[in-house]
Every structure is written in structure tokens, then in C-alpha cells.
Design a protein around this motif. Structure first.
Motif, mmCIF file in Angstrom:
data_model
loop_
_atom_site.group_PDB
_atom_site.id
_atom_site.type_symbol
_atom_site.label_atom_id
_atom_site.label_comp_id
_atom_site.label_asym_id
_atom_site.label_seq_id
_atom_site.Cartn_x
_atom_site.Cartn_y
_atom_site.Cartn_z
ATOM 1 N N LEU A 194 0.820 -1.347 -0.023
ATOM 2 C CA LEU A 194 -0.282 0.232 0.004
ATOM 3 C C LEU A 194 1.072 1.246 -0.396
ATOM 4 O O LEU A 194 0.448 2.016 -0.584
ATOM 5 N N GLU A 195 1.962 0.878 0.813
ATOM 6 C CA GLU A 195 2.668 2.442 0.684
ATOM 7 C C GLU A 195 3.461 2.095 -0.407
ATOM 8 O O GLU A 195 3.793 3.739 -1.368
ATOM 9 N N ALA A 196 4.111 1.545 -1.572
ATOM 10 C CA ALA A 196 5.016 1.569 -2.513
ATOM 11 C C ALA A 196 3.556 2.253 -3.996
ATOM 12 O O ALA A 196 4.100 2.951 -4.433
ATOM 13 N N LEU A 197 1.713 1.992 -3.659
ATOM 14 C CA LEU A 197 1.203 2.401 -4.441
ATOM 15 C C LEU A 197 0.790 3.560 -4.502
ATOM 16 O O LEU A 197 0.686 4.273 -4.994
ATOM 17 N N ARG A 198 1.581 4.783 -3.160
ATOM 18 C CA ARG A 198 1.839 6.112 -3.279
ATOM 19 C C ARG A 198 2.174 6.406 -4.732
ATOM 20 O O ARG A 198 2.246 7.718 -5.356
ATOM 21 N N PHE A 199 3.182 5.923 -4.185
ATOM 22 C CA PHE A 199 4.400 5.646 -5.773
ATOM 23 C C PHE A 199 4.362 5.961 -7.975
ATOM 24 O O PHE A 199 5.107 6.040 -8.498
ATOM 25 N N ILE A 200 3.203 5.813 -7.864
ATOM 26 C CA ILE A 200 2.108 4.845 -8.781
ATOM 27 C C ILE A 200 0.900 5.804 -9.326
ATOM 28 O O ILE A 200 0.258 5.454 -8.258
ATOM 29 N N ASP A 201 1.346 6.166 -10.367
ATOM 30 C CA ASP A 201 -0.460 7.054 -10.829
ATOM 31 C C ASP A 201 -1.044 6.603 -11.533
ATOM 32 O O ASP A 201 -0.364 6.226 -12.714
ATOM 33 N N PRO A 202 -2.468 6.070 -11.244
ATOM 34 C CA PRO A 202 -3.277 5.183 -11.877
ATOM 35 C C PRO A 202 -3.027 5.823 -12.795
ATOM 36 O O PRO A 202 -3.769 5.437 -14.507
ATOM 37 N N ALA A 203 -3.403 7.322 -13.208
ATOM 38 C CA ALA A 203 -3.595 7.938 -14.131
ATOM 39 C C ALA A 203 -2.545 7.458 -15.953
ATOM 40 O O ALA A 203 -1.964 8.149 -17.043
ATOM 41 N N MET A 254 6.514 -0.760 -10.679
ATOM 42 C CA MET A 254 5.647 0.817 -10.817
ATOM 43 C C MET A 254 6.784 1.569 -9.819
ATOM 44 O O MET A 254 6.792 2.159 -10.527
ATOM 45 N N ALA A 255 6.432 0.703 -8.376
ATOM 46 C CA ALA A 255 7.194 1.495 -7.480
ATOM 47 C C ALA A 255 8.215 2.170 -8.024
ATOM 48 O O ALA A 255 8.365 3.677 -7.877
ATOM 49 N N ARG A 256 9.306 1.720 -7.406
ATOM 50 C CA ARG A 256 10.531 2.167 -8.094
ATOM 51 C C ARG A 256 10.822 2.920 -8.886
ATOM 52 O O ARG A 256 10.949 3.864 -9.257
ATOM 53 N N SER A 257 9.846 2.864 -10.241
ATOM 54 C CA SER A 257 9.924 3.812 -11.890
ATOM 55 C C SER A 257 9.982 4.645 -10.615
ATOM 56 O O SER A 257 9.807 6.131 -11.622
ATOM 57 N N GLY A 258 8.861 5.282 -9.868
ATOM 58 C CA GLY A 258 7.783 5.971 -9.788
ATOM 59 C C GLY A 258 8.558 7.209 -8.320
ATOM 60 O O GLY A 258 7.887 7.828 -7.531
ATOM 61 N N GLY A 259 9.738 6.042 -8.060
ATOM 62 C CA GLY A 259 10.581 6.982 -6.761
ATOM 63 C C GLY A 259 10.651 6.122 -5.894
ATOM 64 O O GLY A 259 11.169 6.668 -4.858
ATOM 65 N N THR A 316 15.846 4.248 -15.908
ATOM 66 C CA THR A 316 14.942 3.367 -15.148
ATOM 67 C C THR A 316 14.730 4.269 -14.155
ATOM 68 O O THR A 316 13.345 4.294 -13.930
ATOM 69 N N GLU A 317 15.206 4.694 -12.877
ATOM 70 C CA GLU A 317 14.300 5.272 -12.263
ATOM 71 C C GLU A 317 14.053 6.672 -12.407
ATOM 72 O O GLU A 317 12.660 6.585 -11.316
ATOM 73 N N LEU A 318 14.430 7.162 -13.494
ATOM 74 C CA LEU A 318 13.301 8.186 -13.534
ATOM 75 C C LEU A 318 12.191 8.491 -14.406
ATOM 76 O O LEU A 318 11.373 8.877 -15.139
ATOM 77 N N GLY A 319 12.911 6.967 -15.784
ATOM 78 C CA GLY A 319 11.988 7.264 -16.850
ATOM 79 C C GLY A 319 11.861 7.947 -17.952
ATOM 80 O O GLY A 319 11.417 8.131 -18.463
ATOM 81 N N CYS A 320 12.828 8.636 -18.279
ATOM 82 C CA CYS A 320 13.159 9.843 -18.898
ATOM 83 C C CYS A 320 14.380 9.270 -20.007
ATOM 84 O O CYS A 320 15.340 8.082 -20.035
ATOM 85 N N ALA A 321 14.434 10.281 -20.897
ATOM 86 C CA ALA A 321 15.419 10.112 -22.020
ATOM 87 C C ALA A 321 16.861 9.912 -21.379
ATOM 88 O O ALA A 321 16.959 11.545 -20.964
ATOM 89 N N VAL A 322 18.813 9.871 -21.551
ATOM 90 C CA VAL A 322 19.720 10.621 -20.960
ATOM 91 C C VAL A 322 20.194 10.677 -22.572
ATOM 92 O O VAL A 322 20.490 9.330 -23.266
ATOM 93 N N ILE A 323 20.335 11.734 -22.590
ATOM 94 C CA ILE A 323 20.892 12.113 -23.610
ATOM 95 C C ILE A 323 22.331 13.507 -23.427
ATOM 96 O O ILE A 323 22.381 13.592 -22.866
ATOM 97 N N TYR A 324 23.696 12.232 -23.965
ATOM 98 C CA TYR A 324 24.793 13.119 -23.783
ATOM 99 C C TYR A 324 26.108 12.770 -25.016
ATOM 100 O O TYR A 324 25.577 12.552 -26.481
ATOM 101 N N CYS A 325 26.657 13.826 -24.693
ATOM 102 C CA CYS A 325 27.961 13.597 -26.033
ATOM 103 C C CYS A 325 29.263 13.690 -25.337
ATOM 104 O O CYS A 325 29.597 13.405 -24.623
#
Length: 727
Positions: free
Chosen positions: A8-17, A79-84, A486-495
Motif C-alpha cells: 500500500l505504501e508502494a502504491l503511493r508512488f504509482i499514478d493510475p492516470a 512500477m513503484a520503484r520507477s515512480g521513486g 530506469t529510475e526516472l523514466g526519461c531519456a538521457v542524452i550526452y555528448c
């Protein structure tokens, strides 16, 4: 089944939307599988008012009948870990903080059918070979300990084999004292867990490192038993001590004392992570344990079981690492519903949540290109002809001072003509940059709730750890980008920069400096290479730019329709048309604009972008002009037929390379290492830091410093003199 409130604590970090229909259903199935209620699922689903319908969860809940491959808590945890969410105590933990660990019906461990000799015989048969010498103690001494009288074992006996003891115990009629000697029933008796050489009872007398002792008296007896069972320890024999603890004789099966110590350390650490604080006094292989089949203060030291849990150390360790590794489960590739692919961040190049590397030589404008990309993502614009998704972007600036970086963003935005509807977040770290393995967790923590779809890190040489030519070290370095994705669910771009030498004859993926990991690791590799522009083409481009400036001046004056196309085919002709059609003041302005445009065009550099992509088909090369401070696509196509500079063909023979200045290489290596270690700009670093960064020996680093006129060393500190490394 007792409900586990950590989910239930983990669900707090998952947005159903943020989930699709299948993801929402999977959460419900996992909750039911783990013993939760439909109300728990419904309470969580209410957080998405646009999609929530009262009663739908209960109706769907009833349709979950279970399956051979159920959706479990691991789905929610992922899912919760991906949400922080950061669950405590990860790595080797089998039991959750709220897991029920009671052993019902096991409050009284002492058996009612008491056969002391049979207990000890079974113990000996399980732990020892017939020829093994066994150490045991029946005599003890008494002394004061912690305010109470306690019994302590003497050295005991060690001159009989297990086979001999078993033979005599079988004939003793249940009187084990007749075989081993009488013991004090207030104290009990002891037995050593590993075979001896028959000469003494010290660690050096142990002949086989088979077992170790796991004992803890910090938990109730029934809880100790439950933890040991859930950990699946390879227990050869489990003995009730007659006091506050169980004695688990655990298979270690080590080949040497050193291996024994390593394995015991690992075992004790796993027990500790799962709430069983082991008495570390039991560390040595010659340790005494409680002997089954005797009495102690009115209680029976009894054998509760043999060969429990996993069959061997290897099997248990493999199971433990699999159960506690937090890796995703294996999947069937023919599953009926495939997961949706991540949407494109840069159409035809990169998906959201993936990695991209932009490589190029020095002065190619890589930083400007990444600033342009950051703005395009923030505003949802096209970057070099590739449409970008619109979303929040973070630019991690490791190279420029704060003022220069902010001015550069303003200048690029203005030159692009980009709207100012959405800003790019900037993290200025010049003077504060740290190695990527230290930066990644700090970046994740700060960006956790920002909902970035892209993070740009510029440049990576500031945060590289290890030797960039080492595949192993660079693989570990690039893994940090995976962690951020993985942790932030975003792309990483570097040069990254090109290697030295001509690049034209190389494939785009082979041009980046250092290990080939840089080319293989990212999902998209874009490479910038310069195109040689002839004097004739440069002059032609200058003339065309001047003509366009004149056309604009004529248009502003309303005279463009009065000039023929032939009068606008060159800068000279267009300027003559301006002189004829415009008044003196407007003509001077047109002349100044034409000259400025011509100078700017002739100062431009030409570039080509090629790509190596994992998720999309290869795209045709994109040709660009870099006209400070932005890149612009070559709309005219004049760059399409230009080949980049390359090494001469084999039939021309190899040209002799200039002699290498090895002293300069050493001086440059010291400058680079010092700059990387002096993160705060203090002008001094430790000799140890330089040795670790450069990978060289202490003597080599000392020789570098002594050879370099810009540094001095004293007492393990390297100090930079004014002007060193600024050439």
C-alpha cells in the motif's frame, strides 16, 4: 493471509492516470494475489477521476480467478520503484518488513518421545563420516557472568571417531553418559560442528570446513524457526539449545579457511538483512554447538530436524541471489498482449526512456546542438528536421560557468526564433562536478518529481570514471545512464568527442574516442563530422547570402516586384538593384546588411550528421551549416556531394606521421588528471587522487609532477602554480 502494508505504501508512488488499461489491471491482479482487498485497489484507482467508475474494481476483481503464472507483488514493486519508491534493505532480503514469520503450532520444540541416544546418533550420522574424529564436551566449569552463575565448557574429548561413537551409542541402552561421560544436567553438553584431526580442538585441527553455526537469541524461538525456514538455509542439523536459541548447523562446504570466512561473512550478512542477528562468536570452524540428546536446566537439548532447506551451499547461494536480485521475471514472447513501445522523443531517432550519444570533434558546436535539442524538446519543435515530443527537459551543464550558459541559451533561442512558452531547467555544475557513479544518485533524487522526459548531460568527459579505453570500466560508467533512465523514466542524452586523426574513412560508430562501448551502449548514436568547403563554394554561399539580404531590403521597401530574377542571382547584381531602386539611406542599410550576411556565410562551417540506431531504420545523412550560434539544415543541397576528409587510399601509400612529442603527452596527461580531480578549483589535490584517476603508479605520477614546470609536490599534496595547464 495477512496483508502486507508495504505494498500500500508502494502504491503511493504509482499514478493510475499514467498507466494504460493493462497496467491498471495488473495492479489489481497483483493486489489480489498478495492477499489485499478490492477496496484497496478501488481506493488507489480513485486517484484517476477521469477514468474511475464506482463499482468497476469490484466487478473486475471477481473475474480474477488466478493462473499458472500469476501477476505478483513484483509488478507493483517495479512500477513503484520507477515512480521513486525506495524500499529499505534491498539486496539479499527475502522477508519483507511486514511479512508474517510465525510458526503456528510450534510453541514447544521439545519432543515427547525422548530417545537421547537415537537423537545423538542421527546427528552424528548426518554431520560426520565414520572415520571423522569428533570433538565433544561433557564437563564444564562455573563462574560469574553478568551477575549470574554461568556454565562454560572445558576443552573436552577429540580422540574418537564418529563411527566408534555411533557403535557404542547403539549399545548403551539410552545412557549416553556411559559412552561420553556424565554431564551436568544444569549445564548440558556440547559438540563441535566440524571434524578434527584427533590431536586438538583448535581451528588448525579442523580437517574439513563443512559447516558453520547460525545462532541468535534476539527473537522468540518460534520466530527464529520461521526465519530459518523462509531463508531456505542449507541446514544439516537444527538443534534446540534448551535455552533461548536454536542452533542451525549450516552447510558451508568450503575448500579452505579463507573461503570459509568469506562464505560465513556472506551468510551472516544475509541473516542480518532478514532480521536474524547472528552471534558472531560462532565464527570459527572449531566452534562448539549444543549436543542433542541431553538435558539442560530441566529442558531437552533436542534435534528438531536434519537436511532442511536447500541441499547444498551452491544451491542455496544461487537461489538466494535469484530471489534477492530484484531482476524482472522471465517472460513468454508469445504472450497475448504485447506491451506498448515507448513513444518517440525524437521522431525516427530516439524513444522516451532511451539513451542517445552525440559524438563529434572539438569546435563542432556539440554543446550548441544539445542546447538546441533541449529547447526543441521543451517547445515541441523540430530538431534538424526531426520532430521532438514536447515535455520538460533538464540540461546538466558541466563545462560552462553559469553566466555563459544562461547567455548561450538566450542567444540560441533567439537565433532559432523559438517561442518562450516552456523553459528548460538548467543544473550548473561547473566546479562542482563529481564522477558519474556519485552524480547519478544525486541527479535521480533531485529530478524524481520533476517529470522530465529528457536529461541532457554535457559533456561526459567531466564525469568519466576510469580509463575511457577500457571496455570493462566504460561499461560500468555507461550503466549509470541506464540507472538514470530506469529510475526516472526519461531519456538521457550526452555528448562525447572523436578520437584523434582523420575520421572521414571511418564508420560513424567508430569515430568516438575510447572504448567501443560508447558506440554500442546507446540506443541512438548521432555523429557529427566536418565537411571540407572549397573556397569557390564558400564564396558562392557568401554571394547568395548577400543576395538574400538585398532581397529582404527590397521587400521591406516594397520594391521587390520591380526587380527581375536575373538581378537577384548574385550578391553583386542584387546590390546593384538596391542601388537603383532604393534611396541613399535605404541603400546604405542594404549594403551593410549584405556585407554582414556575406561575412557570416563565409565564416560558416559545414557538418554532416550520420546515425546508428537501435529502434529505428537508418536515416539519410543530414547536412548542416553551423552559423554561430545555431546549426541550420542545408536546404540548397550544396553539401550533399562533399566527402569528409579521410586518410589517403592504400595505393597512395602511407604518409609519414610527424614524430610524437611524448613529453608533451605526459604534461598534458598531468594537466587533464589534475583538472578532473580538482573539482572545487582549490589548486591542490592529493597524490593518491591523481594515482587513482590516471591509473598510473605512484612513482609515475611523481615523475610527471617533477617534470612539469607548473606543479610542485610536498607531503603527498600536488599544488598547481599560476598559469599551469592554461595553454
Amino acid at each position: 493471509m495477512e496483508k502486507k502494508t508495504d505494498l500500500l505504501e508502494a502504491l503511493r508512488f504509482i499514478d493510475p492516470a499514467a498507466l494504460d488499461y493493462q497496467g491498471w489491471v495488473n495492479v489489481g491482479m497483483a493486489l489480489k494475489e498478495e492477499g489485499y482487498s478490492a477496496g484497496d485497489w478501488e481506493d488507489w484507482s480513485r486517484r484517476d477521476p477521469a477514468r474511475y467508475h464506482p463499482g468497476e474494481c469490484v466487478k473486475k476483481w471477481k473475474s480474477f480467478k488466478g493462473s499458472e503464472h500469476p501477476v505478483t507483488a513484483g509488478t507493483i514493486v517495479h512500477m513503484a520503484r520507477s515512480g521513486g519508491w525506495q524500499p529499505e534493505g534491498t539486496g539479499g532480503r527475502i522477508l519483507g518488513w511486514d511479512d508474517p514469520i510465525c510458526a503456528e503450532g510450534w510453541k514447544r520444540p521439545e519432543p515427547e518421545d525422548w530417545d537421547p541416544a537415537r537423537q545423538l546418533i542421527r546427528y552424528l550420522e548426518t554431520l560426520f563420516d565414520a572415520s571423522d574424529y569428533v570433538g565433544y564436551v561433557t564437563r564444564c566449569f562455573e563462574k560469574e557472568a553478568d551477575g549470574e552463575r554461568e556454565y562454560f565448557p572445558q576443552r573436552g574429548c577429540f580422540d574418537r571417531t564418529a563411527g566408534k561413537l555411533i557403535e557404542e551409542l547403539s549399545k548403551c541402552g539410552g545412557d549416553i553418559g556411559a559412552v561420553l561421560g556424565d554431564y551436568n544436567p544444569a549445564a548440558g553438553a556440547w559438540i563441535r560442528i566440524n571434524p578434527l584431526d584427533g590431536k586438538n580442538v583448535k581451528d588448525e585441527n579442523v580437517t574439513d570446513y563443512r559447516f558453520t553455526l547460525v545462532e541468535s537469541d534476539t527473537l522468540p524461538i518460534e520466530t527464529q524457526r520461521a526465519v530459518l525456514e523462509k531463508l531456505e538455509l542449507p541446514i544439516a542439523a537444527l538443534v534446540y539449545s534448551g535455552g533461548k536459541s536454536l542452533h542451525a548447523v549450516v552447510r558451508i562446504e568450503a575448500e579452505s579457511y579463507e573461503e570459509y570466512r568469506r562464505r560465513v561473512d556472506y551468510l551472516y550478512e544475509i541473516c542480518k538483512k532478514n532480521g536474524l542477528e547472528v552471534d558472531r562468536q560462532n565464527y570459527n570452524p572449531s566452534r562448539l554447538s549444543r549436543m542433542p540428546g541431553v538435558m539442560r536446566k530441566g529442558r531437552k537439548q533436542c534435534l528438531l530436524g536434519v537436511n532442511l532447506g536447500k541441499a547444498s551451499w551452491a544451491e542455496w547461494k544461487d537461489w538466494m541471489e535469484t530471489a534477492g536480485d530484484e531482476l524482472p521475471a522471465m517472460e513468454d514472447e508469445l504472450q497475448t498482449e504485447l506491451p506498448e513501445l515507448a513513444p518517440a522523443l525524437i521522431t525516427g531517432i530516439l524513444r522516451q526512456g532511451h539513451k542517445m550519444l552525440l559524438a563529434g570533434p572539438s569546435k563542432a558546436g556539440k554543446s550548441y546542438a544539445l542546447i538546441e535539442l533541449s529547447i526543441c524538446i521543451a517547445e515541441g519543435l523540430s530538431w534538424f528536421g526531426f520532430q521532438c515530443a514536447q515535455g520538460k527537459a533538464l540540461y546538466v551543464n558541466l563545462e560552462l560557468d553559469r553566466a555563459s550558459c544562461l547567455h548561450r541559451f538566450r542567444d540560441v533561442r533567439q537565433a532559432m526564433g523559438a517561442p518562450s512558452l516552456h523553459s528548460v531547467d538548467i543544473w550548473n555544475l561547473r566546479g562542482h562536478s563529481i564522477p558519474m557513479d556519485k552524480l547519478a544518485p544525486k541527479l535521480i533524487r533531485r529530478a524524481m518529481k520533476k517529470n522530465y522526459i529528457a536529461i541532457v548531460i554535457d559533456p561526459i568527459y567531466k564525469v568519466i570514471t576510469g580509463d575511457e579505453n577500457s571496455a570493462d570500466q566504460m561499461a560500468k560508467f555507461c550503466n549509470q545512464f541506464d540507472k538514470v533512465c530506469t529510475e526516472l523514466g526519461c531519456a538521457v542524452i550526452y555528448c562525447h568527442h572523436h578520437s584523434k586523426g582523420s575520421q572521414g574513412s571511418k564508420r560513424s560508430m567508430d569515430r568516438a574516442s575510447g572504448s567501443g562501448v560508447f558506440a554500442r551502449d546507446p540506443d541512438a548514436l548521432l555523429d557529427l563530422i566536418e565537411l571540407p568547403v572549397s573556397d569557390a563554394l564558400r564564396k558562392q554561399e557568401g554571394s547568395n547570402a548577400a543576395a538574400r539580404a538585398c532581397m529582404e531590403a527590397l521587400r521591406m521597401a516594397g520594391k521587390l516586384g520591380e526587380v527581375g530574377q536575373d538581378d537577384l542571382c548574385s550578391g553583386r547584381a542584387a546590390l546593384e538593384a538596391c542601388r537603383t531602386e532604393l534611396d541613399a539611406s535605404a541603400y546604405r542599410e542594404a549594403q551593410e546588411a549584405a556585407e554582414a550576411a556575406e561575412r557570416a556565410a563565409e565564416a560558416r562551417t559545414a557538418w554532416r550528421i550520420e546515425g546508428t540506431l537501435r529502434e529505428f531504420p537508418k536515416f539519410p545523412p543530414v547536412n548542416l551549416w553551423f552559423e554561430f550560434p545555431v546549426h541550420r539544415n542545408d536546404e540548397s543541397g550544396v553539401l550533399a556531394d562533399i566527402d569528409p576528409e579521410s586518410e589517403p587510399p592504400p595505393w597512395q601509400g602511407k604518409q609519414k606521421a610527424p614524430p610524437r612529442d611524448r613529453k608533451k603527452d605526459r604534461l598534458d596527461a598531468l594537466d587533464n588528471a589534475f583538472a578532473a580531480c580538482d573539482l572545487e578549483g582549490a589548486g591542490e589535490v592529493s597524490q593518491t587522487a591523481l594515482v587513482q584517476y590516471s591509473g598510473k603508479t605512484k612513482k609515475t605520477v611523481q615523475n610527471w609532477v617533477d617534470e612539469h614546470p607548473g606543479y610542485v609536490r610536498e607531503n603527498g599534496i600536488i599544488r598547481k602554480l599560476n598559469g599551469a595547464g592554461e595553454g
